[in-house]
Design an enzyme around this catalytic site. Structure first.
Site, PDB file in Angstrom:
ATOM      1  N   GLU A   1      35.574  -7.679  40.260  1.00  0.00           N
ATOM      2  CA  GLU A   1      37.010  -7.430  40.152  1.00  0.00           C
ATOM      3  C   GLU A   1      37.430  -6.095  40.760  1.00  0.00           C
ATOM      4  OE1 GLU A   1      37.704  -7.936  35.967  1.00  0.00           O
ATOM      5  OE2 GLU A   1      38.105 -10.079  36.188  1.00  0.00           O
TER       6      GLU A   1
ATOM      7  N   GLU B   1      14.783 -13.110  32.277  1.00  0.00           N
ATOM      8  CA  GLU B   1      14.990 -11.807  31.647  1.00  0.00           C
ATOM      9  C   GLU B   1      13.691 -11.162  31.169  1.00  0.00           C
ATOM     10  OE1 GLU B   1      15.962 -12.207  27.017  1.00  0.00           O
ATOM     11  OE2 GLU B   1      17.537 -13.076  28.274  1.00  0.00           O
TER      12      GLU B   1
END
Length: 271
Positions: free
Chosen positions: A81, A112
């Site tokens: 953004e 992960e």
């Protein structure tokens, strides 16, 4: 500091499946209201992180986020953004998620758990001590994140951490640790809820404050935003109208000619 795995503690609420919709929503909302206070409690830590990032970026450095699952997605979201909102290049704020871009929409098994992969991912961007890396993990114990920050520390790269568990490996490893203690989740262990909200709030604060201090906001307006759709062209036009006391058509004409609100305001000697 002793590690307290608060994010995995049992919910204060039980028999959720027996609650009415009204009770469910009220209870979730009551829990959510505690998040802003938890973030407020660590504003000094966030301030130090912001100031450190600004210094690095003023010297040409970049900001990286690394995370897995929900935490990784929030980092990617915040990074993505920044170009449309502040007009910065896409390589100035970069979000990296364990498992790669496929993991944004789909769970990637065991991604992960690899403590070495994050630094390998960072090296693809020629990471250096000019940059800042923030690890995001609600639990504070994700190997992908911990391993990445540990390697960054060794390489002299400024590190930060956003977690919800004090004394966690992330809290200990990050030079700039930001620990928002939001307490147990409404659904036990579902850290996409309060922990995710806290992480999103902190990321908003960091990126917005950094971009303001780097000069991408004038007054309270996004003068460097990308004009990527009609809504934003209209918003930019109205910014120019307000700042330059021009009518709508003339303001939009100048905006389309010069390509950004800042360029128009520079042209007429306001910005």
């Amino acid at each position: 500091m002793e590690f307290k795995n608060i994010s995995e503690q049992d919910s204060k609420h039980d028999h959720l499946e027996k609650m009415s919709t009204t009770k469910l929503l009220k209870a979730i909302n009551q829990e959510d209201q505690t998040v802003a206070t938890a973030v407020e409690n660590i504003l000094p830590a966030i301030e130090k992180m912001v100031d450190a990032i600004v210094l690095k970026m003023q010297s040409g450095g970049r900001l990286f986020y690394i995370g897995a699952g929900t935490s990784g997605r929030l980092g990617v979201l915040d990074a993505s953004e920044c170009p449309p909102t502040f007009g910065v290049a896409a390589d100035k704020v970069i979000g990296i998620i364990a498992g790669g871009d496929h993991a944004i929409r789909h769970a990637v098994e065991n991604a992960e758990d690899d403590g070495e992969q994050a630094f390998k991912d960072l090296q693809k961007f020629n990471i250096s001590d000019k940059d800042v890396v923030i690890g995001i993990a609600a639990s504070g114990r994700t190997p992908y994140v911990i391993g990445g920050l540990d390697a960054c520390n060794t390489a002299g790269i400024t590190t930060g951490g956003i977690t919800c568990n004090p004394g966690s490996p992330l809290d200990v490893t990050a030079v700039h640790s930001m620990v928002a203690v939001v307490g147990p989740e409404f659904v036990t262990g579902s850290s996409r809820m309060k922990a995710g909200t806290a992480q999103k709030m902190i990321l908003n604060m960091i990126s917005t404050s950094v971009m303001i201090k780097l000069g991408h906001i004038k007054g309270n307006k996004m003068v460097d935003m990308q004009l990527s759709n009609d809504k934003l062209v209209d918003r930019g036009t109205r910014m120019i109208m307000e700042s330059a006391q021009l009518d709508y058509d003339r303001a939009q004409e100048l905006l389309k000619k010069y390509g950004s609100v800042r360029n128009v305001l520079n042209h007429i000697g306001i910005c």
